[in-house]
Design a protein around this motif. Structure first.
Motif, PDB file in Angstrom:
ATOM      1  N   CYS A  77      -4.588   5.594  -6.652  1.00 11.30           N
ATOM      2  CA  CYS A  77      -3.933   4.463  -7.309  1.00 11.30           C
ATOM      3  C   CYS A  77      -4.990   3.418  -7.627  1.00 11.30           C
ATOM      4  N   VAL A  78      -4.919   2.822  -8.836  1.00  8.44           N
ATOM      5  CA  VAL A  78      -5.917   1.843  -9.267  1.00  8.44           C
ATOM      6  C   VAL A  78      -5.220   0.537  -9.671  1.00  8.44           C
ATOM      7  N   LYS A 176      -2.851  13.229 -10.148  1.00  8.40           N
ATOM      8  CA  LYS A 176      -2.217  11.995 -10.646  1.00  8.40           C
ATOM      9  C   LYS A 176      -3.072  10.785 -10.264  1.00  8.40           C
ATOM     10  N   ILE A 177      -3.269   9.896 -11.239  1.00  9.38           N
ATOM     11  CA  ILE A 177      -3.824   8.567 -10.956  1.00  9.38           C
ATOM     12  C   ILE A 177      -2.854   7.574 -11.575  1.00  9.38           C
ATOM     13  N   PHE A 178      -2.305   6.687 -10.759  1.00  7.78           N
ATOM     14  CA  PHE A 178      -1.352   5.724 -11.312  1.00  7.78           C
ATOM     15  C   PHE A 178      -1.794   4.294 -11.026  1.00  7.78           C
ATOM     16  N   PHE A 183       3.796   0.557  -9.885  1.00  6.18           N
ATOM     17  CA  PHE A 183       3.742   1.279  -8.611  1.00  6.18           C
ATOM     18  C   PHE A 183       4.931   2.229  -8.419  1.00  6.18           C
ATOM     19  N   ASN A 184       6.136   1.731  -8.593  1.00 11.66           N
ATOM     20  CA  ASN A 184       7.305   2.570  -8.317  1.00 11.66           C
ATOM     21  C   ASN A 184       7.355   3.812  -9.200  1.00 11.66           C
ATOM     22  N   ASP A 185       7.035   3.645 -10.472  1.00  9.89           N
ATOM     23  CA  ASP A 185       7.036   4.787 -11.383  1.00  9.89           C
ATOM     24  C   ASP A 185       5.989   5.821 -10.958  1.00  9.89           C
ATOM     25  N   GLY A 186       4.788   5.336 -10.662  1.00 10.83           N
ATOM     26  CA  GLY A 186       3.708   6.249 -10.297  1.00 10.83           C
ATOM     27  C   GLY A 186       3.959   6.945  -8.970  1.00 10.83           C
ATOM     28  N   MET A 187       4.398   6.166  -7.974  1.00 12.83           N
ATOM     29  CA  MET A 187       4.651   6.740  -6.650  1.00 12.83           C
ATOM     30  C   MET A 187       5.817   7.718  -6.705  1.00 12.83           C
ATOM     31  N   GLN A 188       6.803   7.424  -7.544  1.00 12.93           N
ATOM     32  CA  GLN A 188       7.944   8.335  -7.681  1.00 12.93           C
ATOM     33  C   GLN A 188       7.502   9.669  -8.282  1.00 12.93           C
TER      34      GLN A 188
END
Length: 272
Positions: A77-78, A176-178, A183-188
């Protein structure tokens, strides 16, 4: 060199490359919860069990075998470089850490003496010129990254691309890099791609911002801290971060990404 900064669930459901100041406390707690059905009691960075971490000797072999064989989904995550370095300044430089002391002992006195920064007094609560002090801190950060003087760069302000690259260079590949900003979209997306022992409902997960409240509150909008010289320094230090992770260099006020992250590009450019 192995896989520094890499965490993995004990069930090996997922592998995560930690990037400091990019929601790592929350991500670590979600990983812990997904295996154990409860959160770690305390700062997840202090956990010595319940989660594989490269820093724990017993975890190094399982992490190495998993990552080199790409046995599990791997992600990181960035965050926008402008807000990330501001956060580092207020937390690590101005703030009192959870042990009740200043970060890295003599670091703040050195900055006060050599760079003329202010940090809001002994408790970080007094008024001070945040903008002038931050810009002087940015000069210090550049000196540590460019010339490793007066010390080696710290993980909290060294470039994200440097953290992300060690995983690739040593044989890992990201699925995956989000962005922290989504955050919620990427972590989901990550949770949807893996099987977890316990179901994680992101809407009910608290944000484990372990740096919250350590230092003074930011008194101005992000863009107020960055004049032409500051932006020049930001380009010098974080050019690759802006380009690879698609953040807006020209407008510090825009913390949102301006394009999609191209995983093939990231692996190609950071894998050499």
């Amino acid at each position: 060199m192995g896989f520094p900064g890499t965490w993995m669930t004990e069930s090996e459901s997922v592998v995560y490359r930690v990037v400091p100041k990019c929601a790592c406390s929350t991500i670590g707690q979600i990983m812990y919860y997904s295996d154990h059905g409860e959160f770690f009691d305390g700062d997840i960075h202090d956990a010595q069990s319940g989660l594989h971490k490269w820093a724990l000797d017993a975890s190094q072999l399982p992490i190495t075998e998993n990552v080199k064989g790409h046995k599990s989904y791997a992600f990181t995550c960035v965050r926008n470089p402008y807000t990330r370095i501001l956060s580092s300044f207020f937390d690590k430089i101005c703030g009192i850490q959870r042990n009740g002391k200043r970060y890295r002992g003599n670091l703040v006195p050195l900055l006060i003496q050599k760079y003329g920064i202010e940090v809001g007094g002994d408790d970080g609560k007094q008024e001070f010129d945040q903008i002038a002090s931050f810009r002087r801190f940015l000069l210090f950060a550049r000196d540590t990254i460019r010339w490793r003087r007066p010390m080696d760069p710290d993980i909290h302000w060294s470039a994200m691309s440097g953290h992300v690259s060690t995983f690739i260079v040593n044989g890992g590949r990201y699925d995956k890099i989000f962005w922290t900003e989504a955050f919620n979209d990427g972590m989901q997306d990550v949770l949807d791609a893996i099987d977890t022992t316990h179901t994680v409902n992101l809407a009910e997960i608290p944000r484990f911002n372990e740096s919250e409240g350590h230092g003074p509150k930011r008194a101005h909008p992000v863009e107020a801290y960055f004049d032409d010289l500051s932006m020049h320094l930001m380009r010098e230090i974080y050019k690759r971060d802006f380009e690879l992770f698609k953040y807006d260099f020209d407008n510090p006020a825009n913390k949102q990404p301006v394009g999609e992250i191209d995983l093939d590009e990231v692996h190609a450019k950071l894998g050499d």
